[in-house]
Design a protein around this motif. Structure first.
Motif, PDB file in Angstrom:
ATOM      1  N   GLU A 124      68.427  82.318 -65.215  1.00 49.47           N
ATOM      2  CA  GLU A 124      68.628  83.780 -65.303  1.00 49.47           C
ATOM      3  C   GLU A 124      69.099  84.641 -66.493  1.00 49.47           C
ATOM      4  O   GLU A 124      69.147  85.493 -66.814  1.00 49.47           O
ATOM      5  CB  GLU A 124      70.222  83.803 -64.640  1.00 49.47           C
ATOM      6  CG  GLU A 124      70.136  83.480 -63.056  1.00 49.47           C
ATOM      7  CD  GLU A 124      69.737  84.820 -62.341  1.00 49.47           C
ATOM      8  OE1 GLU A 124      69.614  85.748 -63.047  1.00 49.47           O
ATOM      9  OE2 GLU A 124      69.417  84.712 -61.061  1.00 49.47           O
ATOM     10  N   GLY A 127      66.361  86.822 -67.744  1.00 49.25           N
ATOM     11  CA  GLY A 127      66.551  87.977 -66.790  1.00 49.25           C
ATOM     12  C   GLY A 127      67.831  88.920 -67.086  1.00 49.25           C
ATOM     13  O   GLY A 127      67.762  90.261 -66.867  1.00 49.25           O
ATOM     14  N   SER A 131      67.560  92.993 -67.522  1.00 44.26           N
ATOM     15  CA  SER A 131      68.103  93.838 -66.794  1.00 44.26           C
ATOM     16  C   SER A 131      69.080  94.701 -67.533  1.00 44.26           C
ATOM     17  O   SER A 131      68.861  95.937 -67.267  1.00 44.26           O
ATOM     18  CB  SER A 131      68.828  92.951 -65.798  1.00 44.26           C
ATOM     19  OG  SER A 131      67.953  92.128 -64.822  1.00 44.26           O
ATOM     20  N   SER A 135      68.686  99.029 -67.977  1.00 43.08           N
ATOM     21  CA  SER A 135      69.620  99.780 -66.886  1.00 43.08           C
ATOM     22  C   SER A 135      70.303 100.767 -67.749  1.00 43.08           C
ATOM     23  O   SER A 135      70.702 100.895 -69.095  1.00 43.08           O
ATOM     24  CB  SER A 135      70.866  98.743 -66.766  1.00 43.08           C
ATOM     25  OG  SER A 135      71.712  99.367 -66.169  1.00 43.08           O
ATOM     26  N   CYS A 185      58.506  86.280 -66.946  1.00 45.22           N
ATOM     27  CA  CYS A 185      58.575  87.308 -65.775  1.00 45.22           C
ATOM     28  C   CYS A 185      57.897  86.623 -64.679  1.00 45.22           C
ATOM     29  O   CYS A 185      58.129  86.956 -63.503  1.00 45.22           O
ATOM     30  CB  CYS A 185      58.079  88.780 -66.436  1.00 45.22           C
ATOM     31  SG  CYS A 185      59.643  89.522 -67.120  1.00 45.22           S
TER      32      CYS A 185
END
Length: 218
Positions: A124, A127, A131, A135, A185
């Motif tokens: 994670e 990621g 993210s 955002s 990715c």
């Protein structure tokens, strides 16, 4: 005759409580910070970043939520630092490696091995960074922290893969990092059913060939 005055007994100076030395306080603060980051990385790996809360981190690390906010400012900044700290460790390890007797291409292979190991153990991590980066609700300070972290990755690669008299161009280091992000990715979108090393292998071979060719031109 008046009574003689007894001399006063010597008294000890009062004991004044002292605060811990600044060095000790700083060391404890750094240890707490690193423990919180390690706990956060573990929770992200176990539950995914979206499910991790400050209450969980506080309970696991044994640190009050108010202290977490004092150290990091926000949950988003804590998550960003937890994720980017993994790659800071890679850079530190690359910098600690003796370069004598190791070609730049060989050092590149070592770096790809470490990246594959870290991403496999912490799927994670990257990621979280991506993210948070995209955002719209994330504070600008978090995006700035991510940018500084990536700039640091570029510098680490330049330092690790430069040869005497042949420095690695910073644009090439940025291209390497961008390629690694793309491979990550693709791997993550493929449900991680194959080892990430398989997704990184073409980039590893491509950049390794470029470094070997560069060294032959010396």
């Amino acid at each position: 005759m008046p009574p003689t005055r007894q001399s006063a007994e010597p008294t000890e100076p009062p004991v004044v409580p002292t605060s811990p030395a600044p060095v000790a306080r700083n060391r404890r603060g750094l240890e707490t910070r690193e423990r919180v980051l390690a706990v956060t990385r573990g929770l992200i790996s176990a539950h995914g970043y979206a499910e991790v809360t400050l209450d969980q981190i506080s309970a696991e690390a044994g640190v009050a939520k108010s202290s977490l906010l004092w150290h990091f400012g926000s949950k988003e900044m804590l998550l960003a630092e937890a994720a980017t700290s993994l790659f800071r460790q890679i850079g530190e390890e690359l910098g600690a490696e003796p370069h004598r007797g190791r070609t730049a291409a060989r050092r590149l292979e070592n770096s790809f091995d470490r990246i594959a190991d870290y991403l496999s153990a912490n799927p994670e991590a990257k990621g979280v960074v991506l993210s948070l980066l995209f955002s719209g609700s994330v504070p600008a300070s978090v995006r700035e922290e991510i940018r500084r972290s990536w700039d640091s990755h570029v510098q680490d690669l330049v330092a690790a893969l430069s040869a005497p008299g042949r420095p690695l161009p910073a644009p090439m280091a940025r291209l390497m990092i961008a390629t690694i992000h793309g491979c990550y990715c693709h791997w993550y979108a493929s449900d991680r059913s194959e080892p990430i090393a398989d997704f990184l292998a073409p980039a590893r071979e491509l950049f390794g060939d470029w470094l070997r060719e560069r060294d032959r031109e010396r």
